[in-house]
Motif scaffolding. Sequence first.
Motif, PDB file in Angstrom:
ATOM      1  N   SER C 160      12.522  41.192 120.685  1.00  6.67           N
ATOM      2  CA  SER C 160      12.059  41.865 121.847  1.00  6.67           C
ATOM      3  C   SER C 160      11.248  40.528 122.664  1.00  6.67           C
ATOM      4  O   SER C 160      10.745  40.729 124.014  1.00  6.67           O
ATOM      5  CB  SER C 160      10.935  43.055 122.003  1.00  6.67           C
ATOM      6  N   VAL C 161      10.972  39.518 121.959  1.00  8.94           N
ATOM      7  CA  VAL C 161      10.368  38.269 122.571  1.00  8.94           C
ATOM      8  C   VAL C 161      11.273  37.951 123.784  1.00  8.94           C
ATOM      9  O   VAL C 161      10.775  37.201 124.788  1.00  8.94           O
ATOM     10  CB  VAL C 161      10.325  37.263 121.625  1.00  8.94           C
ATOM     11  N   VAL C 162      12.507  38.273 123.989  1.00  9.24           N
ATOM     12  CA  VAL C 162      13.458  37.807 124.748  1.00  9.24           C
ATOM     13  C   VAL C 162      13.130  38.345 126.110  1.00  9.24           C
ATOM     14  O   VAL C 162      13.399  37.968 127.249  1.00  9.24           O
ATOM     15  CB  VAL C 162      14.920  38.012 124.580  1.00  9.24           C
ATOM     16  N   ILE C 163      12.645  39.569 126.188  1.00  8.46           N
ATOM     17  CA  ILE C 163      12.416  40.394 127.349  1.00  8.46           C
ATOM     18  C   ILE C 163      10.843  40.182 127.781  1.00  8.46           C
ATOM     19  O   ILE C 163      10.378  41.155 128.525  1.00  8.46           O
ATOM     20  CB  ILE C 163      12.872  41.839 127.289  1.00  8.46           C
ATOM     21  N   GLY C 164      10.295  39.557 126.798  1.00  4.09           N
ATOM     22  CA  GLY C 164       8.845  39.244 127.182  1.00  4.09           C
ATOM     23  C   GLY C 164       7.962  40.384 126.741  1.00  4.09           C
ATOM     24  O   GLY C 164       6.681  40.543 127.323  1.00  4.09           O
ATOM     25  N   PHE C 165       8.253  41.222 125.641  1.00  2.00           N
ATOM     26  CA  PHE C 165       7.370  41.950 125.379  1.00  2.00           C
ATOM     27  C   PHE C 165       6.266  41.420 124.196  1.00  2.00           C
ATOM     28  O   PHE C 165       6.773  40.533 123.620  1.00  2.00           O
ATOM     29  CB  PHE C 165       8.270  43.206 124.338  1.00  2.00           C
ATOM     30  N   PHE C 166       5.102  42.117 124.489  1.00  2.00           N
ATOM     31  CA  PHE C 166       3.975  41.257 123.842  1.00  2.00           C
ATOM     32  C   PHE C 166       3.778  41.620 122.550  1.00  2.00           C
ATOM     33  O   PHE C 166       2.657  42.048 121.964  1.00  2.00           O
ATOM     34  CB  PHE C 166       2.649  41.571 124.769  1.00  2.00           C
ATOM     35  N   ASP C 167       4.633  41.256 121.540  1.00  2.00           N
ATOM     36  CA  ASP C 167       4.586  41.572 120.188  1.00  2.00           C
ATOM     37  C   ASP C 167       3.827  40.301 119.340  1.00  2.00           C
ATOM     38  O   ASP C 167       3.603  39.470 120.149  1.00  2.00           O
ATOM     39  CB  ASP C 167       5.942  42.112 119.590  1.00  2.00           C
ATOM     40  N   LEU C 168       3.980  40.520 118.174  1.00  2.00           N
ATOM     41  CA  LEU C 168       3.269  39.402 117.388  1.00  2.00           C
ATOM     42  C   LEU C 168       3.919  38.156 117.717  1.00  2.00           C
ATOM     43  O   LEU C 168       3.393  37.152 117.875  1.00  2.00           O
ATOM     44  CB  LEU C 168       3.467  39.532 115.721  1.00  2.00           C
ATOM     45  N   THR C 169       5.432  38.001 117.819  1.00  2.00           N
ATOM     46  CA  THR C 169       6.073  36.983 118.081  1.00  2.00           C
ATOM     47  C   THR C 169       5.923  36.357 119.420  1.00  2.00           C
ATOM     48  O   THR C 169       5.694  34.987 119.571  1.00  2.00           O
ATOM     49  CB  THR C 169       7.694  37.205 117.989  1.00  2.00           C
ATOM     50  N   TYR C 170       6.102  37.117 120.383  1.00  2.00           N
ATOM     51  CA  TYR C 170       5.490  36.760 121.641  1.00  2.00           C
ATOM     52  C   TYR C 170       4.062  36.196 121.878  1.00  2.00           C
ATOM     53  O   TYR C 170       3.951  35.156 122.493  1.00  2.00           O
ATOM     54  CB  TYR C 170       5.661  37.698 122.819  1.00  2.00           C
ATOM     55  N   SER C 171       3.196  36.878 121.219  1.00  2.00           N
ATOM     56  CA  SER C 171       1.688  36.355 121.028  1.00  2.00           C
ATOM     57  C   SER C 171       1.840  35.028 120.600  1.00  2.00           C
ATOM     58  O   SER C 171       1.161  34.134 120.988  1.00  2.00           O
ATOM     59  CB  SER C 171       0.887  37.377 120.538  1.00  2.00           C
ATOM     60  N   ALA C 172       2.408  34.800 119.425  1.00  2.00           N
ATOM     61  CA  ALA C 172       2.380  33.493 118.726  1.00  2.00           C
ATOM     62  C   ALA C 172       2.878  32.503 119.774  1.00  2.00           C
ATOM     63  O   ALA C 172       2.545  31.491 119.989  1.00  2.00           O
ATOM     64  CB  ALA C 172       3.095  33.515 117.680  1.00  2.00           C
ATOM     65  N   LYS C 173       3.965  32.731 120.374  1.00  2.00           N
ATOM     66  CA  LYS C 173       4.678  31.900 121.477  1.00  2.00           C
ATOM     67  C   LYS C 173       3.670  31.457 122.574  1.00  2.00           C
ATOM     68  O   LYS C 173       3.540  30.279 122.811  1.00  2.00           O
ATOM     69  CB  LYS C 173       5.955  32.615 121.900  1.00  2.00           C
ATOM     70  N   VAL C 174       3.157  32.478 123.206  1.00  2.00           N
ATOM     71  CA  VAL C 174       2.078  32.293 124.144  1.00  2.00           C
ATOM     72  C   VAL C 174       0.796  31.472 123.697  1.00  2.00           C
ATOM     73  O   VAL C 174       0.512  30.498 124.338  1.00  2.00           O
ATOM     74  CB  VAL C 174       1.525  33.722 124.836  1.00  2.00           C
ATOM     75  N   LEU C 175       0.208  31.884 122.417  1.00  2.00           N
ATOM     76  CA  LEU C 175      -0.621  31.150 122.083  1.00  2.00           C
ATOM     77  C   LEU C 175      -0.284  29.707 121.610  1.00  2.00           C
ATOM     78  O   LEU C 175      -1.076  28.977 122.145  1.00  2.00           O
ATOM     79  CB  LEU C 175      -1.203  31.890 120.574  1.00  2.00           C
ATOM     80  N   ASN C 176       0.872  29.641 121.390  1.00  2.38           N
ATOM     81  CA  ASN C 176       1.364  28.067 120.950  1.00  2.38           C
ATOM     82  C   ASN C 176       1.375  27.319 122.328  1.00  2.38           C
ATOM     83  O   ASN C 176       0.990  26.111 122.392  1.00  2.38           O
ATOM     84  CB  ASN C 176       2.543  28.122 120.294  1.00  2.38           C
ATOM     85  N   ASN C 177       1.658  27.817 123.441  1.00  2.00           N
ATOM     86  CA  ASN C 177       1.882  27.129 124.665  1.00  2.00           C
ATOM     87  C   ASN C 177       0.586  26.841 125.208  1.00  2.00           C
ATOM     88  O   ASN C 177       0.264  25.894 125.783  1.00  2.00           O
ATOM     89  CB  ASN C 177       2.516  27.885 125.669  1.00  2.00           C
ATOM     90  N   THR C 179      -2.204  26.341 123.078  1.00  3.72           N
ATOM     91  CA  THR C 179      -3.350  25.589 122.351  1.00  3.72           C
ATOM     92  C   THR C 179      -2.311  24.385 121.823  1.00  3.72           C
ATOM     93  O   THR C 179      -2.836  23.436 120.912  1.00  3.72           O
ATOM     94  CB  THR C 179      -3.782  26.269 120.886  1.00  3.72           C
ATOM     95  N   PHE C 180      -1.146  24.725 121.543  1.00  3.68           N
ATOM     96  CA  PHE C 180      -0.225  23.612 120.878  1.00  3.68           C
ATOM     97  C   PHE C 180      -0.513  23.135 119.362  1.00  3.68           C
ATOM     98  O   PHE C 180      -0.693  21.984 119.256  1.00  3.68           O
ATOM     99  CB  PHE C 180       0.029  22.264 121.584  1.00  3.68           C
ATOM    100  N   THR C 181      -0.877  24.282 118.718  1.00  7.53           N
ATOM    101  CA  THR C 181      -1.293  24.094 117.272  1.00  7.53           C
ATOM    102  C   THR C 181       0.063  25.009 116.491  1.00  7.53           C
ATOM    103  O   THR C 181      -0.287  25.998 115.805  1.00  7.53           O
ATOM    104  CB  THR C 181      -2.374  24.630 116.588  1.00  7.53           C
ATOM    105  N   PRO C 182       1.458  24.586 116.758  1.00  8.33           N
ATOM    106  CA  PRO C 182       2.581  25.556 116.342  1.00  8.33           C
ATOM    107  C   PRO C 182       2.595  25.822 114.821  1.00  8.33           C
ATOM    108  O   PRO C 182       2.640  26.754 114.311  1.00  8.33           O
ATOM    109  CB  PRO C 182       3.652  24.854 116.731  1.00  8.33           C
ATOM    110  N   PHE C 183       2.079  24.874 114.116  1.00  5.87           N
ATOM    111  CA  PHE C 183       2.233  24.738 112.483  1.00  5.87           C
ATOM    112  C   PHE C 183       1.314  25.906 112.153  1.00  5.87           C
ATOM    113  O   PHE C 183       1.713  26.940 111.480  1.00  5.87           O
ATOM    114  CB  PHE C 183       1.791  23.465 111.816  1.00  5.87           C
ATOM    115  N   ALA C 184       0.106  26.075 112.614  1.00  8.49           N
ATOM    116  CA  ALA C 184      -0.797  26.914 112.067  1.00  8.49           C
ATOM    117  C   ALA C 184      -0.416  28.293 112.768  1.00  8.49           C
ATOM    118  O   ALA C 184      -0.343  29.273 111.765  1.00  8.49           O
ATOM    119  CB  ALA C 184      -2.402  26.578 112.460  1.00  8.49           C
TER     120      ALA C 184
END
Lengths: 227, 257, 216
Positions: C160-177, C179-184
């Motif tokens: 569901s990340v492809v339609i921008g639903f705010f699930d765990l994956t999307y949250s991680a993606k947004v957070l990474n954008n 903070t840019f701490t992708p590994f963690a």
Amino acid sequence: MAYTFDFSFIGSFSAEIWSGIRLTIWLTLLTILPGFALGTACAVARMNGPRWLRWIVTGYIEGIRNTPLVIQVFWLFFGLAVLGARIGPFPAAVIALVINTGAYSAEIMRAGFQSIPKGELEAGECLALSRWQMFWSIQLPQAAERVYPALISQFILMMLATSIMSQISVEELTGVGYQIQSITFRGFDVYVVIALVYLALATGLRLLLHFVARGSFPRLRRLGTPL
Amino acid sequence: MTSMSAIDTASLSGTAAPLVTFRGVRKSFGALEVLKGIDLTVAPGQVVALIGRSGSGKSTALRCINALEPISAGELEVCGYSLHRPGVDLRALRQEVGIVFQSYNLFPHLTVKQNVTLAPRKVRKLNRDQARELASEVLAQVGLGDRMDAYPEQLSGGQQQRVAIARSLAMRPKLMLFDEVTSALDPELTGEVLRVIGKLAAGGMTMVLVTHEMAFARQVADQVVYMHQGKVWEQGSGKMLANPQTDELRQFVGSGL
Amino acid sequence: MLGLTPEQLQFLLQGTGWTLLLSLMGFVGGTVIGLPVALARSAKSRWLRRISSLYVQFVQGVPLPVIMFVVYFGVSIYGFSVSALVAAAIAMTLYSSAYLGEIWKGCLMAVPKTQREAAECLALSAPQQFIYVILPQALRIAIPPTVGFLVQIVKNSSYSVVIGFFDLTYSAKVLNNATFTPFAIFTIAAALYFAICFPLSLFACRFERKLARSAA
Ligand SMILES: Nc1ncnc2c1ncn2[C@@H]1O[C@H](COP(=O)(O)OP(=O)(O)O)[C@@H](O)[C@H]1O
Ligand SMILES: [Mg+2]
């Protein structure tokens, strides 16, 4: 409410669509064989390896099977880059798909290996075959012959899974669809067409893999028994 | 087979070293002692029949001969290999000792011909033509020269068992082991397999066979060995069955026939 | 944890909540539609079998992200501006119903024919045969593959990340954008998914072994 489809984008974006299809096919083809080989190796290691290796392989299989592919891809592509191991999006996509296919094929092949009666292996041993000869001539062909329908389903799932790779800017079919809809604003039309293309790809891949199976398993060809 | 006549004369002269020698062989599975000191020799060209109740240790004794089971104590010499010593080349041993099981254990994904030629091609490195020739020879020996391209599942149990025999023969063994090879077969299929074994025996093949077919044992065996509770209880020529010395054998013969 | 602030961690946990909600919706929806699919797949009528089989083949031949897009854009052309959650839930429902329908069909077929015959000999009506004889047995064997598929639902809800639903994956993606701490971030996200999925996998595996033992 009548909705009128507008499929004119197919003509104007045919080059993009083709390149998307080609990339999807490449991702799939580059994934299947190495993934199957990795899975087979892991199945063998999980059954016969030393304890430490069994632990590692089990950890790998369960780790992959219990986390989403998208996260694995992000981890590989963004995560490793920060650790200094920068890989391009296309290699990252292929690696993630191979690792994924490996974990699932491992479980399928393990079931295949375990279905071979022990007496047969004993017979092979008594004919002075080496372990390696036994593996190539008896275990691998039989295991694969028994589980090939499950393998085919798994490989098709992997083809479908390539659709997430536009998330790391590998512009396969789904990604191309997104670009087209962002220009034409006809998202529904675009993705209906894309869905149909995937359907055709899945059908084609299934046919191809059945063809390969019939070529690889002479007994299947002769007797038609799936066992 | 030219080598056969050589074995024949050797056995007739009575000077050749035995192919199998058990000296006080013991075998345990965990705490369970299954073989309790077996002494037995098999001379070249000899046919030895192992008989006895189920669980008396016949299969175990047979499986020790080609080292499918390592022995726990005693000495066991087979075709010049000392199986009680460490470091025996098992693959070399098994090229000299063929075994046929009750459950055929054919490779179901291979044709009859491929089943028979797999080991000769991989182990003895025969080329395609040699292997083909060998296959037709040994399959003719078991009366299946015309089923080369069939798959095991297309054959009757008796035919499958005969293919299994041919598969062993294709390795040109000096010694053949048979473990109740007719027990899984219907009575009408038993005969065809026994005839093949009888023919092999007549041809001078050295063999040890575990069987429940008393009439057959009496007919083909030079030596009948009655096993009881992990020991050789009584042994002698086929006539022994008509005139048992021990109560156990008398009972066994009485109940079995 | 791994250099993440408590707020950031909480952000991921929030996403996890949405992932669980979407999975639940997908499973409930998938059950509601999957049951009739299973019945139709194993029905006597050839037409029912054929239509349901087409449905299953169709859904199983299209990637879930594409189903997400089709639903997302499809619903909005009728003028509803739907949230990503609704679109994702509908897509998950379609997806789950096809796979669950196929799984349950297999379970229904796995009940030996003789059982139905025996029930028929007891003069039970067709619905009675189904409810009292077939269903209870099918349900038991259905548990492991169903729980196993729950794992697929949780994992694949990430599409569901492809339609921008705010699930765990999307949250991680947004957070990474941000903070840019992708590994963690992606390690923690993976661990969270694993924490949900692995117990389910384990349960499915154990239960299946138990069934196999009781059958032997
Ligand atoms: N691999 C094994 N592990 C443990 N016990 C065994 C094994 N093989 C055989 N036995 C036991 O050894 C005894 C003798 O078995 P076997 O040699 O097969 O007898 P027979 O062939 O005369 O019927 C039996 O009690 C059997 O249960
Ligand atoms: Mg036995």
